[in-house]
Scaffold this motif. Structure first.
Motif, PDB file in Angstrom:
ATOM      1  N   GLY A   1       0.781  -1.225   0.000  1.00 30.91           N
ATOM      2  CA  GLY A   1       0.000   0.000   0.000  1.00 30.91           C
ATOM      3  C   GLY A   1       0.808   1.268   0.000  1.00 30.91           C
ATOM      4  N   LYS A   2       2.116   1.176   0.252  1.00 28.66           N
ATOM      5  CA  LYS A   2       2.951   2.376   0.339  1.00 28.66           C
ATOM      6  C   LYS A   2       3.592   2.748  -0.997  1.00 28.66           C
ATOM      7  CE  LYS A   2       2.356   3.080   4.761  1.00 28.66           C
ATOM      8  NZ  LYS A   2       3.486   3.047   5.704  1.00 28.66           N
ATOM      9  N   SER A   3       3.561   1.835  -1.959  1.00 33.81           N
ATOM     10  CA  SER A   3       4.171   2.077  -3.265  1.00 33.81           C
ATOM     11  C   SER A   3       3.350   1.401  -4.348  1.00 33.81           C
ATOM     12  CB  SER A   3       5.617   1.544  -3.312  1.00 33.81           C
ATOM     13  OG  SER A   3       6.423   2.124  -2.313  1.00 33.81           O
ATOM     14  N   ALA A   4       3.588   1.801  -5.591  1.00 32.85           N
ATOM     15  CA  ALA A   4       2.956   1.170  -6.746  1.00 32.85           C
ATOM     16  C   ALA A   4       3.856   1.376  -7.954  1.00 32.85           C
ATOM     17  CB  ALA A   4       1.574   1.755  -7.010  1.00 32.85           C
ATOM     18  N   ALA A   5       3.820   0.440  -8.877  1.00 29.07           N
ATOM     19  CA  ALA A   5       4.582   0.558 -10.120  1.00 29.07           C
ATOM     20  C   ALA A   5       3.626   0.836 -11.270  1.00 29.07           C
ATOM     21  CB  ALA A   5       5.367  -0.718 -10.386  1.00 29.07           C
ATOM     22  N   VAL A   6       3.946   1.844 -12.068  1.00 21.87           N
ATOM     23  CA  VAL A   6       3.172   2.165 -13.258  1.00 21.87           C
ATOM     24  C   VAL A   6       4.078   1.996 -14.470  1.00 21.87           C
ATOM     25  CG1 VAL A   6       1.838   3.922 -14.487  1.00 21.87           C
ATOM     26  CG2 VAL A   6       1.738   3.804 -11.983  1.00 21.87           C
ATOM     27  N   SER A   7       3.605   1.266 -15.459  1.00 21.06           N
ATOM     28  CA  SER A   7       4.392   1.011 -16.669  1.00 21.06           C
ATOM     29  C   SER A   7       3.573   1.341 -17.902  1.00 21.06           C
ATOM     30  CB  SER A   7       4.835  -0.461 -16.724  1.00 21.06           C
ATOM     31  OG  SER A   7       5.563  -0.844 -15.577  1.00 21.06           O
TER      32      SER A   7
END
Length: 688
Positions: free
Chosen positions: A50-56
């Motif tokens: 919940g503290k990070s996310a990856a967007v590609s």
């Protein structure tokens, strides 16, 4: 055949006027502006859920600087910025861009847009629930999912293939979009896009023949078509993938042209289309944070669950994709198994009481010997059992099978009511060109329910620390055709996050409307004499014995409960369960009218509990059109058949195969030429 000079001339003129031609039913697969961002996808990231996310995302041209995103809590005020890295590889027609967003809040919606992109390209996603969040959620799993429409699964197939869609039938991508609000994220453990089917589709006459050099671009076009078709899901929901055999190389290690007595091996594949290169570059999974390796193996948390993704293809003894497929290894000898033992040993079962493992190849499956991965079982099963894994999700075989909880071939006597063995769900029925398998009819006690010949995906709802429900979703009309709830006798120590509590008697393991070990089966059939799955009104065993040795047993599935003193864990579930209880009970009551299972068994044998079935229409056929269909000049499968097989052309003018070839050439040529015109300037020197 090569493309004729006239075809190329026409295409060149069209491109000069209109820019790169779009593939039908796919929005701008090769946009006029090659720097336009496409194929958006999000994934979980960070050491703490919940503290990070990856967007590609991808572009068909190389960026001049680092890929950069604007993001924030307000779509009209994307006040934050983050940059990442880009990559490409030999034979790729696109560049991959990955940006990790940090400092986020769990369970929160964030909006994002590529720096400088049009505001219409603003998307959003919701971050993961923090570990230990006692809140109900649902996740989906679609395995063995490929290109939909004219270049993949449509209403017709080539010579020797099976499983076309019926006219008007929804495909799985459509089905997932229809249920978009019903699940939080999507698991896809292996066999993604089936771009390596390009050669098979050409040999079978579904796509026109090309040279191997041109095949590079057909492969890339199929891959990029799939990614763009999935953007409606993956731009908004975390898309968590892992390797399958169809990611290994450009033709699954070997494809045979029996008519011309040619066998192609992985040695035909060009650099960039071997060793899972596309998978490893296109996706950014939370491997570094979890001590894993790329998208090959990793883990992450979400609410009450610890998810583990394993690699059934390489990196263990006699791994199936390590030999003959030019792939692996990705770690030191034994690294994946060492990592898996350590990962499971370090799970905090106070915060994440559920452990769910996903991988591609199954070992508990009603299939031919070649599709039963005994080497996978030898490598993984002891570790999963010792690690107290609750649920194992797999695919590879293109059907749906629910097994009893089982360890080392022995069924757990508790069934779904507080078992100690893992519960195995195999669902490789998501769909792709030639994507149908049929059960082998094995007589194994661990087989609980098998359904073949039709497309679907899985929905899993984690109600609380003790109840988890699985449903098979029939893609054609989104009907739930099989529902079972796994109960674990756990004493939850976590406060409820959101929703109202439901009071449940401590003397039962049942959630209102969702009984442990209960479920329903559709009115369906499958017989050995008709693998095309003709629809009738009952289900019959696939291998009946002589009449003088048999009897008919009527076996509706019954629900059971387990008495427990775990009072608190049964009171910690969201009010949505209670609200849906009446509807669920009514649905199951209606389904039960058509769900009597008839099985033929030996007179002296104990009644089996594993019907082998195929689907009958339990609700009206959906009217929504599929993504795209085969050429109108080609006959589609009739409703009474599950495949339309086209015979070899006799060369006569106007024959169906000849028309099919003209039609496929017309639709594949713009795709090949479009990507080739983008890619050739960058990679021409590799093929001279």
């Amino acid at each position: 055949m090569r493309f004729s000079t006239s075809v190329v001339a026409v295409l060149t003129s069209a491109l000069a006027i209109n820019g790169v031609l779009a593939i039908p039913q796919v929005k701008n697969p090769v946009p006029q502006n090659i720097l336009e961002p496409v194929q958006f996808r999000v994934a979980f990231a960070g050491a703490e859920a919940g503290k990070s996310a990856a967007v590609s995302w991808n572009t068909y041209g190389e960026l001049s600087g680092a890929p950069t995103l604007r993001y924030g809590l307000d779509p009209d005020n994307l006040s934050k910025s983050a940059s990442g890295e880009s990559n490409t590889y030999a034979t790729s027609t696109t560049w991959n861009h990955h940006v990790v967003l940090e400092g986020l809040e769990p369970g929160t919606v964030y909006y994002y847009r590529v720096e400088g992109a049009d505001v219409s390209k603003t998307f959003h996603f919701k971050t993961a629930l923090a570990p230990g969040t006692n809140k109900e959620f649902t996740f989906a799993a679609a395995i063995d999912l490929g290109v939909m429409g004219e270049y993949g699964l449509s209403t017709w197939v080539g010579e020797g293939a099976e499983g076309p869609l019926k006219p008007g039938e929804k495909n799985t991508i459509d089905s997932l979009l229809d249920d978009f609000d019903e699940y939080e994220f999507l698991l896809h453990p292996g066999d993604i896009a089936y771009s390596d089917y390009w050669l098979k589709e050409e040999i079978q006459g579904y796509l026109p023949n090309t040279t191997l050099e041109e095949g590079i671009y057909v492969y890339e076009a199929l891959l990029n078509t799939y990614y763009q078709q999935m953007e409606g899901l993956t731009a908004y929901k975390q898309y968590m993938v892992s390797p399958g055999n169809h990611e290994a190389n450009c033709n699954n290690g070997g494809t045979s042209d029996k008519k011309n007595n040619i066998t192609y091996t992985a040695d035909m594949c060009f650099e960039g289309q071997t060793n899972f290169t596309g998978l490893r570059n296109h996706f950014r999974m939370p491997a570094e944070e979890s001590g894993g390796v790329g998208p090959m193996w990793y883990s992450f948390d979400y609410g009450l669950v610890h998810f583990v993704s394993i690699n059934t293809e390489t990196d263990f003894e006699d791994a199936p994709s390590s030999t003959g497929m030019r792939s692996g290894e990705f770690g030191y000898p034994g690294q994946q198994l060492d990592w898996l033992r350590a990962d499971l040993a370090n799970v905090d079962r106070e915060k994440t009481p559920w452990v769910v493992v996903s991988g591609h190849r199954p070992w508990y499956i009603d299939a031919k010997k070649k599709n039963v991965c005994k080497d996978c079982q030898n490598a993984f099963e002891d570790i999963l059992v010792d690690g107290n894994v609750d649920l194992v999700i797999m695919g590879h075989v293109h059907l749906y099978e629910r097994n009893h909880p089982v360890a080392h071939g022995k069924v757990d006597p508790n069934g779904l009511n507080n078992p100690s063995a893992p519960w195995y769900i195999v669902n490789g029925a998501a769909g792709h060109y030639d994507g149908i398998d049929f059960a082998a009819g094995l007589d194994e006690e661990w087989i609980a329910y098998t359904m073949d010949g039709h497309y679907g995906w899985s929905s899993f709802t984690v109600h609380n620390c003790s109840h988890l429900t699985h449903e098979f979703v029939f893609s054609e009309n989104n009907t739930r055709l099989d529902r079972q709830t796994l109960f674990k006798d756990r004493k939850c120590k976590l406060p409820i996050d959101g929703g109202s509590s439901v009071s449940i008697s401590p003397s039962t393991s049942s959630i209102p409307g969702v009984e442990s070990g209960s479920g329903f089966n559709g009115t369906v059939t499958k017989t050995e004499s008709d693998k095309k799955s003709s629809v009738v009104g009952t289900a019959t065993v696939s291998k009946p014995k002589p009449a003088d040795e048999t009897k008919t047993v009527i076996k509706p599935e019954t629900s059971t409960v387990t008495e427990t003193d775990c009072e608190k864990c049964h009171s910690e579930t969201n009010g949505s369960l209670l609200e849906s209880a009446a509807e669920t009970a009514q649905t199951e009551k209606e389904q039960s009218k058509a769900a009597t299972v008839v099985e033929t068994v030996h007179e002296t044998a104990v009644a089996s509990t594993k019907p082998i079935v195929s689907i009958s229409s339990l609700s009206p056929v959906a009217t929504a059109p599929i993504a795209s269909v085969g050429p109108s000049s080609v006959a589609s499968a009739s409703e009474s058949e599950s495949a339309a097989v086209f015979q070899p052309s006799t060369g006569s003018a106007g024959s169906t195969p000849a028309l099919a070839n003209v039609a496929t050439l017309a639709r594949i040529s713009p795709m090949v030429m479009g990507v080739a015109l983008v890619a050739v300037p960058a990679f021409a020197m590799q093929f001279v």
